[in-house]
Scaffold this active site. Structure first.
Site, PDB file in Angstrom:
ATOM      1  N   ASP A   1       3.276   9.580  -1.117  1.00 12.26           N
ATOM      2  CA  ASP A   1       2.096   8.856  -0.648  1.00 12.26           C
ATOM      3  C   ASP A   1       1.838   7.721  -1.621  1.00 12.26           C
ATOM      4  O   ASP A   1       1.814   7.956  -2.833  1.00 12.26           O
ATOM      5  CB  ASP A   1       0.883   9.804  -0.615  1.00 12.26           C
ATOM      6  CG  ASP A   1      -0.099   9.454   0.482  1.00 12.26           C
ATOM      7  OD1 ASP A   1      -0.106   8.287   0.898  1.00 12.26           O
ATOM      8  OD2 ASP A   1      -0.854  10.345   0.911  1.00 12.26           O
TER       9      ASP A   1
ATOM     10  N   HIS B   1       0.808  -1.232   0.000  1.00 13.41           N
ATOM     11  CA  HIS B   1       0.000   0.000   0.000  1.00 13.41           C
ATOM     12  C   HIS B   1       0.833   1.270   0.000  1.00 13.41           C
ATOM     13  O   HIS B   1       0.294   2.355  -0.160  1.00 13.41           O
ATOM     14  CB  HIS B   1      -0.940  -0.011   1.218  1.00 13.41           C
ATOM     15  CG  HIS B   1      -2.020  -1.034   1.085  1.00 13.41           C
ATOM     16  ND1 HIS B   1      -3.287  -0.737   0.668  1.00 13.41           N
ATOM     17  CD2 HIS B   1      -2.009  -2.369   1.274  1.00 13.41           C
ATOM     18  CE1 HIS B   1      -4.016  -1.835   0.612  1.00 13.41           C
ATOM     19  NE2 HIS B   1      -3.260  -2.846   0.986  1.00 13.41           N
TER      20      HIS B   1
HETATM   21  C1  GDG Z   1      -1.970   3.552   3.124  1.00 13.84           C
HETATM   22  C2  GDG Z   1      -1.038   4.392   2.256  1.00 13.84           C
HETATM   23  C3  GDG Z   1      -2.807   4.428   0.505  1.00 13.84           C
HETATM   24  C4  GDG Z   1      -8.503   9.737   7.837  1.00 13.84           C
HETATM   25  N1  GDG Z   1      -8.815  10.559   8.832  1.00 13.84           N
HETATM   26  C5  GDG Z   1     -10.074  10.300   9.185  1.00 13.84           C
HETATM   27  C6  GDG Z   1     -10.562   9.292   8.389  1.00 13.84           C
HETATM   28  N2  GDG Z   1      -9.580   8.943   7.558  1.00 13.84           N
HETATM   29  C7  GDG Z   1      -9.660   7.924   6.535  1.00 13.84           C
HETATM   30  C8  GDG Z   1      -9.818   8.550   5.165  1.00 13.84           C
HETATM   31  C9  GDG Z   1      -9.196   7.492   4.268  1.00 13.84           C
HETATM   32  C10 GDG Z   1      -8.133   6.903   5.155  1.00 13.84           C
HETATM   33  O1  GDG Z   1      -8.455   7.191   6.494  1.00 13.84           O
HETATM   34  C11 GDG Z   1      -6.765   7.445   4.871  1.00 13.84           C
HETATM   35  O2  GDG Z   1      -6.378   6.975   3.640  1.00 13.84           O
HETATM   36  P1  GDG Z   1      -4.943   7.218   3.025  1.00 13.84           P
HETATM   37  O3  GDG Z   1      -4.979   6.851   1.593  1.00 13.84           O
HETATM   38  O4  GDG Z   1      -4.516   8.601   3.296  1.00 13.84           O
HETATM   39  O5  GDG Z   1      -3.928   6.258   3.736  1.00 13.84           O
HETATM   40  P2  GDG Z   1      -3.626   5.171   4.854  1.00 13.84           P
HETATM   41  O6  GDG Z   1      -4.794   4.320   5.136  1.00 13.84           O
HETATM   42  O7  GDG Z   1      -3.073   5.868   6.008  1.00 13.84           O
HETATM   43  O8  GDG Z   1      -2.406   4.263   4.242  1.00 13.84           O
HETATM   44  C12 GDG Z   1      -1.827   5.263   1.313  1.00 13.84           C
HETATM   45  C13 GDG Z   1      -3.652   3.571   1.422  1.00 13.84           C
HETATM   46  O9  GDG Z   1      -2.875   2.778   2.313  1.00 13.84           O
HETATM   47  C14 GDG Z   1      -4.513   2.589   0.629  1.00 13.84           C
HETATM   48  O10 GDG Z   1      -3.728   1.743  -0.143  1.00 13.84           O
HETATM   49  O11 GDG Z   1      -3.648   5.293  -0.198  1.00 13.84           O
HETATM   50  O12 GDG Z   1      -0.949   5.943   0.442  1.00 13.84           O
HETATM   51  O13 GDG Z   1      -0.177   5.185   3.068  1.00 13.84           O
HETATM   52  O14 GDG Z   1     -10.131   6.494   3.948  1.00 13.84           O
HETATM   53  O15 GDG Z   1     -11.161   8.776   4.918  1.00 13.84           O
HETATM   54  N3  GDG Z   1     -11.799   8.794   8.490  1.00 13.84           N
HETATM   55  C15 GDG Z   1     -12.603   9.346   9.439  1.00 13.84           C
HETATM   56  N4  GDG Z   1     -12.175  10.315  10.263  1.00 13.84           N
HETATM   57  C16 GDG Z   1     -10.942  10.830  10.169  1.00 13.84           C
HETATM   58  O16 GDG Z   1     -10.567  11.728  10.944  1.00 13.84           O
HETATM   59  N5  GDG Z   1     -13.843   8.887   9.558  1.00 13.84           N
END
Ligand code: GDG
Length: 738
Positions: A377, A168
């Site tokens: 990212d 990821h």
């Molecule tokens: C990896 C990789 C890749 C965040 N803050 C809140 C919240 N979120 C949810 C978002 C989103 C998720 O968390 C964050 O998604 P990201 O894509 O930024 O990344 P991660 O899960 O940390 O990590 C990344 C991902 O895996 C998938 O392959 O995209 O690059 O690092 O869904 O909505 N949700 C709520 N409150 C928050 O304060 N409800």
């Protein structure tokens, strides 16, 4: 029907205490949302059962209490681990070595050996728990950088298991990967190569992985395939999607609309910028704030007319780099607001805490511009969720080109997070973009992410997994399965005179970078001693090695030794005899001179001299040069050496020249005459072993086994030296079982 085991660091549940009872809720986060959407999908009947395996965040007792309250479309298999080991594996190796390095922050990495030990320990624990539950026809889908070695651990014990791996986060270029201690690099990559399919978000990450594999484990790759340990491993790019409908439909949900109305009321007529990230140095929070600040400096007319809602979600606060960052951000925002703001206006509204789903969607749908500026990212799901949530097709996305998502969201205003002037310029352009252009850009992005959503992502991955397995089956060797083994053992126990012919390197000992380091293990010595102690057995090691090495490692055993493919022979308990001539020695001197040039042209390659052969090894050299040089050397030798005097052999990353008519086939022909046998076992891994298999073709008493999965003249294949060792161990005891 087979079962699916989804394996990730954590279980997707958070246990909460309410009064005296414990209940659970689904955790938030991109991975959990994505996989859960696929597992819960209506009509998903591919697997008979779906089980999520991961570390539990609570104790076993609490888990048992809460388990009754759980309902999901899949089952859970919790792992309970020691908090100290988990800390070194998670905060240590995973997040203080792999995370910073894979996100191009090498100076943040902390290479403590205890971290790596804990990392292997927890991965081994995962493997043990899985192996207790897995059947051969199950599918395992492993996720992310916490579990890089796991596929290899499973493959070793269950060679025909179907294993997929998805990363990821970014996979870095070799220039970054190479700073990891060498042995760790090797363990991480060879572990990953235990999978059948290895998936990445982008083509760049996949290419980086291939070049690391080529340089570190010296495995060849063609198109999307890697050949490693005789297995074909497929790589692919699968940019992760989101549950588009969930975000699109939520925009009309009553609770979300209420939150949106709150935010619109409080922003009044000001423009609203929004961002949400976990607290992480990769997310570029400072770069974003500096870009926004530049915007206010360049456009003083916007002061008091724009506000930036910056939400940071607490994360990994046990790691000092994260705690430090929090302090720095707090200070920076304090300064920023005091310098630019006034009593009636603050340029930044800052929340350090988690948002509910309704709050998150309320902000996605109320803001005028989402400002997402990671320095690196893997993908970034927030960008995709923001786009999906805009049913009104309004709003502007300003996105870092360093996020994997930038490859798909090409209608966003793309910025380099290190260029604050560009960020400032794009903020202005976004805030002044006409509603028509906003709609055009949003529509194009929505079309793309709605058709390639999380379900299509998972399906594409599984379809690649099916394809990889089919390709493997087409070139599938005839594995020495339990049925064939039973036949072999029966034949063995009934025979009175048995001849056992075993190659050494790649058969009894796995390959090592330095050939002199491939000494036999205690287990192999023990098994050879036991087999040769049986008066019905004649055991010969038939090797290309020099006689000194064989004598040093195996000379104390009552086994026969054949060195240099038959140039020298030592029958059990006798002295070495030689079949080479002085003329051969002389001809080989010229060959050695030719090879010397290739050593100079191909750093890392080297010459091995034996009494009646000379070999050029290139397994330590850079594959991109050495393959070409090997072809050139082979051509040169073919056109220069006299075939009546010398023969050229191409082995496993080696080209060897030796006396003509000297080969393992000729060597064992003499033994077959000397020891009339009613059972012959012949095992080897290399091209040079094919001469033995050829000699034994049509011999109804012979069992011939090729180590590895390539096609061969042998009747059967065994995939690894470990499985050969296991077979020989069982032969030692099968007499007793009859
Ligand atoms: C990896 C990789 C890749 C965040 N803050 C809140 C919240 N979120 C949810 C978002 C989103 C998720 O968390 C964050 O998604 P990201 O894509 O930024 O990344 P991660 O899960 O940390 O990590 C990344 C991902 O895996 C998938 O392959 O995209 O690059 O690092 O869904 O909505 N949700 C709520 N409150 C928050 O304060 N409800």
């Amino acid at each position: 029907m087979s079962r699916l085991f989804v394996v990730a660091n954590r279980l997707p549940v958070t246990i909460e205490k309410q009064g005296e009872t414990y209940t659970y809720r689904q955790s938030s986060g991109g991975l959990v949302a994505a996989i859960s959407a696929y597992l819960s999908q209506d009509g998903n009947t591919r697997f008979a059962q779906k089980i999520w395996v991961g570390v539990s965040e609570c104790s076993e007792t609490v888990w048992q209490t809460a388990a009754g309250t759980m309902s999901a479309d899949y089952d859970f298999k919790p792992l309970f681990v020691s908090p100290k080991t988990y800390d070194q594996y998670y905060n240590g190796f995973s997040n203080s070595v792999l995370w910073p390095l894979f996100h191009y922050f090498p100076s943040f990495a902390d290479y403590q050996p205890s971290f790596f030990e804990a990392y292997l320990k927890i991965n081994t624990h995962f493997a043990d728990v899985l192996l207790q539950n897995l059947n051969n026809d199950d599918t395992v889908w492993i996720h992310d950088y916490h579990l890089l070695p796991l596929a290899g651990m499973l493959r070793k014990k269950l060679p025909s298991l179907t294993i997929g791996f998805f990363l990821h986060i970014p996979f870095p270029s070799y220039e970054l990967f190479r700073v990891i201690p060498k042995q760790w690099q090797h363990e991480l990559l060879s572990g990953l190569l235990g999978a059948d399919v290895i998936g990445f978000h982008t083509e760049d990450y996949r290419q980086h992985f291939l070049s690391c594999v080529q340089k570190v484990v010296k495995a060849k790759s063609e198109n999307q395939m890697i050949i490693y340990n005789g297995r074909q491993i497929c790589t692919g790019t699968f940019p992760i999607g989101i549950d588009f409908d969930r975000f699109h439909n939520a925009a009309s949900d009553r609770n979300v609309l209420a939150k949106r109305a709150d935010y619109l009321r409080s922003k009044q007529d000001k423009k609203l910028l929004f961002s949400v990230d976990r607290l992480d140095y990769t997310k570029g929070v400072f770069n974003r704030l500096k870009g926004y600040r530049e915007f206010l400096v360049q456009n003083p007319g916007y002061r008091g007319k724009v506000v930036f809602a910056l939400v940071i979600v607490p994360s990994r606060d046990n790691i000092s780099k994260y705690a430090e960052r929090k302090k720095m951000i707090d200070e920076y925002i304090g300064n920023f607001n005091s310098r630019f703001g006034n009593i009636s206006w603050q340029p930044v509204i800052y929340q350090y805490g988690h948002l509910s789903f309704e709050e998150l969607l309320g902000l996605y749908t109320a803001c005028d511009l989402a400002l997402i500026t990671p320095l690196r990212d893997g993908m970034n799901l927030v960008a995709k969720e923001f786009v999906a949530s805009r049913r009104d097709r309004q709003g502007v996305l300003v996105l870092s080109e360093m996020a994997g998502a930038a490859n798909e969201l090409t209608e966003a205003l793309l910025i380099n997070p290190n260029d604050r002037k560009e960020i400032a310029q794009m903020i202005r352009m976004g805030l002044e973009m006409s509603p028509g252009e906003q709609e055009e850009r949003m529509t194009a992005m929505q079309q793309r992410i709605s058709s390639y959503n999380v379900i299509t992502w998972a399906k594409a991955f599984f379809s690649k997994l099916d394809q990889a397995r089919q390709q493997q089956n087409q070139t599938e060797p005839r594995l020495l399965d339990n049925f064939a083994k039973a036949k072999l053992f029966q034949h063995y126990t009934q025979a009175e005179n048995r001849l056992l012919l075993l190659d050494y390197d790649g058969t009894l000992a796995p390959f090592t970078a330095d050939p002199q380091a491939a000494s036999p293990s205690e287990t192999v010595l023990q098994v050879l001693a036991e087999l040769s102690a049986d008066s019905k057995n004649y055991l010969y090691i038939v090797s290309g090695r020099d006689s000194d090495s064989l004598e040093r490692w195996l000379g104390h055993l009552p086994v026969g030794l054949i060195a240099e493919h038959g140039v020298k022979v030592k029958h059990p308990k006798t002295a070495w005899q030689e079949r080479g001539t002085a003329a051969t020695r002389l001809a080989l001197l010229n060959v050695e001179n030719l090879m010397m040039n290739f050593v100079e042209q191909c750093p890392g390659s080297f010459i091995e001299k034996k009494d009646f052969s000379v070999a050029w090894h290139y397994r330590k050299a850079d594959l991109s040069i050495s393959e070409l040089k090997a072809r050139q050397l082979y051509q040169l030798l073919s056109s220069t050496v006299d075939p009546a005097a010398l023969s050229i052999l191409q082995g496993h990353k080696v080209i060897e020249v030796k006396g003509a008519n000297i080969n393992k086939g000729e060597a064992i022909a003499q033994l077959l005459g000397q020891y009339p046998s009613d059972f012959v076992l012949c095992i080897g891994d290399d091209q040079t072993d094919e001469d033995m298999f050829r000699k034994l073709q049509g011999n109804s008493n012979a069992f011939t086994i090729k180590v590895g999965s390539e096609s061969s003249l042998a009747s059967y294949n065994l995939l690894t030296p470990y499985l050969v060792q296991e077979l020989l161990q069982r032969m030692c005891t099968c007499d007793e079982l009859v």
